[in-house]
Structures are given as C-alpha cells and as structure tokens.
Design a protein around this motif. Structure first.
Motif, PDB file in Angstrom:
ATOM      1  N   TYR A 129       0.889  -1.166   0.000  1.00 49.46           N
ATOM      2  CA  TYR A 129       0.000   0.000   0.000  1.00 49.46           C
ATOM      3  C   TYR A 129       0.918   1.204   0.000  1.00 49.46           C
ATOM      4  O   TYR A 129       2.027   1.151   0.540  1.00 49.46           O
ATOM      5  CB  TYR A 129      -0.869   0.024   1.258  1.00 49.46           C
ATOM      6  CG  TYR A 129      -1.987  -0.982   1.262  1.00 49.46           C
ATOM      7  CD1 TYR A 129      -3.068  -0.846   0.403  1.00 49.46           C
ATOM      8  CD2 TYR A 129      -1.978  -2.053   2.147  1.00 49.46           C
ATOM      9  CE1 TYR A 129      -4.113  -1.764   0.430  1.00 49.46           C
ATOM     10  CE2 TYR A 129      -3.021  -2.976   2.166  1.00 49.46           C
ATOM     11  CZ  TYR A 129      -4.085  -2.821   1.300  1.00 49.46           C
ATOM     12  OH  TYR A 129      -5.106  -3.728   1.316  1.00 49.46           O
ATOM     13  N   ARG A 164     -16.462  -1.556   6.793  1.00 52.85           N
ATOM     14  CA  ARG A 164     -16.799  -2.963   7.037  1.00 52.85           C
ATOM     15  C   ARG A 164     -17.597  -3.021   8.332  1.00 52.85           C
ATOM     16  O   ARG A 164     -17.045  -2.912   9.431  1.00 52.85           O
ATOM     17  CB  ARG A 164     -15.514  -3.770   7.097  1.00 52.85           C
ATOM     18  CG  ARG A 164     -14.703  -3.592   5.799  1.00 52.85           C
ATOM     19  CD  ARG A 164     -13.321  -4.119   5.903  1.00 52.85           C
ATOM     20  NE  ARG A 164     -12.562  -3.789   4.686  1.00 52.85           N
ATOM     21  CZ  ARG A 164     -11.281  -4.083   4.525  1.00 52.85           C
ATOM     22  NH1 ARG A 164     -10.620  -4.716   5.481  1.00 52.85           N
ATOM     23  NH2 ARG A 164     -10.662  -3.749   3.420  1.00 52.85           N
ATOM     24  N   HIS A 256     -11.059  -6.227  -4.352  1.00 57.38           N
ATOM     25  CA  HIS A 256     -10.605  -6.465  -2.986  1.00 57.38           C
ATOM     26  C   HIS A 256     -11.552  -7.435  -2.267  1.00 57.38           C
ATOM     27  O   HIS A 256     -11.791  -7.310  -1.060  1.00 57.38           O
ATOM     28  CB  HIS A 256     -10.529  -5.131  -2.235  1.00 57.38           C
ATOM     29  CG  HIS A 256      -9.421  -5.001  -1.236  1.00 57.38           C
ATOM     30  ND1 HIS A 256      -8.328  -4.204  -1.414  1.00 57.38           N
ATOM     31  CD2 HIS A 256      -9.238  -5.577  -0.013  1.00 57.38           C
ATOM     32  CE1 HIS A 256      -7.533  -4.270  -0.358  1.00 57.38           C
ATOM     33  NE2 HIS A 256      -8.057  -5.107   0.511  1.00 57.38           N
ATOM     34  N   ARG A 259     -14.399  -5.840  -0.223  1.00 57.87           N
ATOM     35  CA  ARG A 259     -14.101  -5.227   1.077  1.00 57.87           C
ATOM     36  C   ARG A 259     -13.889  -3.715   0.959  1.00 57.87           C
ATOM     37  O   ARG A 259     -13.710  -3.035   1.964  1.00 57.87           O
ATOM     38  CB  ARG A 259     -12.841  -5.867   1.671  1.00 57.87           C
ATOM     39  CG  ARG A 259     -13.035  -7.331   1.955  1.00 57.87           C
ATOM     40  CD  ARG A 259     -11.718  -8.070   2.129  1.00 57.87           C
ATOM     41  NE  ARG A 259     -11.022  -7.817   3.364  1.00 57.87           N
ATOM     42  CZ  ARG A 259     -11.275  -8.418   4.523  1.00 57.87           C
ATOM     43  NH1 ARG A 259     -12.262  -9.288   4.599  1.00 57.87           N
ATOM     44  NH2 ARG A 259     -10.554  -8.158   5.594  1.00 57.87           N
TER      45      ARG A 259
HETATM   46  C1  LIG Z   1      -4.865  -1.986   6.749  1.00 60.64           C
HETATM   47  C2  LIG Z   1      -4.906  -3.470   6.445  1.00 60.64           C
HETATM   48  C3  LIG Z   1      -5.794  -3.738   5.320  1.00 60.64           C
HETATM   49  C4  LIG Z   1      -5.903  -5.192   5.055  1.00 60.64           C
HETATM   50  C5  LIG Z   1      -6.794  -5.380   3.907  1.00 60.64           C
HETATM   51  O1  LIG Z   1      -6.476  -5.014   2.828  1.00 60.64           O
HETATM   52  C6  LIG Z   1      -8.068  -5.984   4.109  1.00 60.64           C
HETATM   53  O2  LIG Z   1      -8.411  -6.281   5.254  1.00 60.64           O
HETATM   54  O3  LIG Z   1      -8.798  -6.147   3.128  1.00 60.64           O
END
Ligand SMILES: CCCCC(=O)C(=O)O
Ligand SMILES: Cc1cc2nc3c(=O)[nH]c(=O)nc-3n(C[C@H](O)[C@H](O)[C@H](O)COP(=O)(O)O)c2cc1C
Length: 357
Positions: A129, A164, A256, A259
């Motif tokens: 990231y 989330r 992702h 998410r």
């Molecule tokens: C800051 C950690 C992010 C982890 C991630 O990418 C996720 O949980 O989807």
C-alpha cells in the motif's frame, strides 16, 4: 468428514475462529453486495462442452513473468496471517510452494519477508500500500529484491478502508502478539486497541496511507526497483489503458473481495473489458469469488492469465496450516483439469470465449 472442496474448509474454519476474527475474514464493506456479486458473476455463466475430444493428456502448467507454475492459481495478499495459524505466512508460503503456486505476500505480513522467502519453493511477490512514509516503502522494496521476490504489487483500490460494518460493530482489532513485522510499529499504531464502533485496521490505515497519490507518482515507485510492477484493483478499461500507458507490467482485476467499494462491479464482470483494453500487452490476473475449478476455467476463457484466491487460502491455513494450503491449491488445480476434460479443452490454450454461454 473429508474435505472435498474449498467450501468444506470454510465450514471447518468457521468453527475454529472467534466470531470477530471470522467476521473480519468473511465480511465485506457496506451491504456486502459486491462480496455476493463476485461469486454470482461466476455462477451466472454456463459452459458449452465439446465432446469426442481426446482429453487423456491435460496440462494446467503455465508461467508468469518467467516463473513456472503448476497451474494458473496463486494466493492473494492478505494481512496478519498469524491471527489464523501460529506459523502465519511461512506456512502459506510452504504450502503454495508444495503445490507449485504463486504467493503474494501482504505489506502487513506477520512474518518477515526473509522468513517467508526461506520457506518458499515457489515464486513470491510483495504487495504494497502506498504509505506516506516513502522511505519505509523503498526499504521494503530493497529487502524484497534481496530476498528474491519476483514482482511488486501495488494495491490501488484502498486509499481509505471500506466501511466494514462487521468490524465496526465488533470493534475489531489485531490479536496482541501479532504484528506487521516488516514495518516499524509506529506505522500500524493502534492495531491492538479495540474501540467499539471503529476498526483498528481502518484506523491505522487512515494514519499512514497516502490518499493523494495519482498516476504521476508511479514513476517514483518504478525508480526504486527493476522488479515488474503489477497494479491490483483495476476494474475498468479506462484504468487498464492508463496502467499500460504508465508502463505497468501486469494488472490484477479485483475489487478487494468486496471489502472496499460496496456496489463495485464484480471482478468477473469487469474482466472482459480490461482484457480487451490490455490486448495482450501485459498479463491480466483476477481475484474475487474464485472458489472452484469451474470459476478458474471461466476466468481463463475470458482472457485472464491466472487467478488469485483470498479467503479460501485463509480457511485452509486455519484448518491445517501449510498442508491445508497445499491441499487446497492441488484440489483447485485438479478441479480445473477435471473441468477441462468435461468441456473438451485439454490445454489452457484451448480456453477461449467459445466455452462460455
Ligand atoms: C490496513 C490493512 C488492510 C488489510 C486489507 O487489505 C483488508 O483487510 O482487506
Ligand atoms: C482477511 C483479508 C485480508 C486482506 N488483506 C489484504 C492486504 O493486505 N492487501 C491487499 O492488497 N488485499 C488484501 N485483501 C484482499 C485480497 O487480496 C483479495 O483481493 C480478495 O480476498 C479476493 O477475494 P476472495 O477472498 O473472494 O478470493 C484481503 C482480503 C481478506 C479476506
């Protein structure tokens, strides 16, 4: 009961994990529309089998950036794997290697890049990231090169962490004793602190992610390394075109795992436009909702060079460590080969849109 498909690992893992940790893995953002849509997009596609084809010899072997793979299946980057198994990413790397698969290691891995490399017998990529502290990124890139990692993956769909709701309700925090060991602790400060109504993951990301980066910044990352650079989180032809124009070496079509942007187009539905825009100039991978050999065949027939799996690898890691991960990958490879037999397409090169309906 025997484990005969990826979902069997899911049921087992669910019984082994505390509810907030299960929710962290399983959940998505918002109404989890995109989590569900990722899987439904595969289920809506039917197959057109051809018959009386010699399928006695089938091959799933392939390569990405010159590295041989037993099948076009890799493990997606996921953070903090020691929450699920004491060996964490070391077990995942060993299992992926046993099955001849690729493993993409998260910037938030809970084992060091060097420990993971020592356990790996297959290719490793490092996912990043974009942290505001660029010196932390360039140090990681240098370590990855020295340890033999073969590509960098920049995740571009998470300038901010998705809402989330399960994690917010649970006040989700990382288990004490599990750390992002490849980064200074200051960069993940607060990760162990559970505060009702907030997610510790979202809090530490908000403190350190650079939300201002644009296409123009990619040249800085390129200048730190000769490794191939892959962008993860592309969902449109427009961005695929920009990625190639900016000299990116590969693309991962991904939302992702549902998410991040809730309501985002399912990865499988976005794949054809990305493949058309890229027109073979760089490899295109896909993740999100891949659970079966059938899904993998559909993605490859739509032009993906390989797929990555996220949650299923975490279920298998939870249940049986490296053996679980190796078994899961072998099972998916066998399912792919089986589906190739039943569709009358014995070679990966036979997989094209004529198999889809
Ligand atoms: C800051 C950690 C992010 C982890 C991630 O990418 C996720 O949980 O989807
Ligand atoms: C628990 C968990 C942690 C994740 N951590 C990361 C991460 O650190 N970096 C990243 O780029 N993606 C991360 N992802 C997203 C995965 O790389 C991948 O895009 C997604 O899981 C694919 O969907 P699937 O789970 O349906 O296979 C994470 C996903 C999960 C489930």
């Amino acid at each position: 009961m025997s484990i005969v498909c990826a979902d069997d690992y899911r049921s087992r893992a669910r019984g082994l994990l505390p509810a907030p940790l299960w929710d962290f893995i399983e959940g998505g953002s918002g109404d989890e529309l995109t989590v569900d849509a990722n899987r439904l997009a595969f289920d809506r596609i039917s197959l057109r089998p051809r018959v009386l084809v010699d399928v006695s010899e089938r091959s799933t072997a392939t390569s990405v950036f010159g590295a041989a793979l037993a099948s076009p299946i890799g493990i997606a980057p996921t953070a903090y794997q020691r929450m699920l198994h004491p060996e964490g990413e070391v077990a995942t790397a060993r299992g992926a290697g046993q099955a001849g698969g690729l493993f993409v290691v998260s910037i938030f891995a809970s084992r060091t890049l060097e420990e993971i490399a020592a356990a790996a017998t297959g290719p490793l990529w490092l996912q990043l990231y974009w942290l505001r502290q660029r010196s932390a990124l360039s140090r990681l890139v240098a370590r990855a090169e020295t340890a033999g990692y073969q590509a960098l993956v920049l995740t571009v769909d998470a300038p901010v962490i998705g809402k989330r709701l399960r994690d917010l309700r649970n006040g989700f925090a990382i288990d004490a004793g599990v750390r992002a060991v490849n980064l200074d602790d200051a960069l993940t400060e607060g990760k162990h602190i559970s505060t009702p109504g907030t997610s510790a993951i979202a809090t530490h990301a908000a403190a350190t992610f650079d939300t201002s980066i644009t296409w123009a910044d990619l040249s800085w990352l390129r200048s730190t390394t000769a490794l191939p650079l892959v962008l993860k989180g592309i969902l449109t032809a427009e961005d695929a075109e920009l990625a190639v124009a900016h000299g990116v070496d590969g693309i991962i079509v991904s939302n992702h795992g549902g998410r991040q942007l809730d309501g985002a187009i399912p990865a499988m539905r976005a794949l054809p436009e990305v493949v058309a825009a890229v027109a073979g100039r760089v490899p295109v991978l896909l993740d999100g909702g891949v659970r079966r050999g059938r899904d993998i065949l559909i993605a490859l027939a739509s032009g993906a060079d390989a797929v990555l799996i996220g949650r299923p690898a975490l279920w298998a890691l939870t249940v049986d460590g490296s053996d679980g991960v190796a078994h899961l990958l072998s099972m998916l490879t066998e399912e792919l080969s089986h589906t190739m037999a039943l569709t009358g397409r014995p070679k990966l090169a036979d997989l094209d849109p004529t198999v889809l309906a």
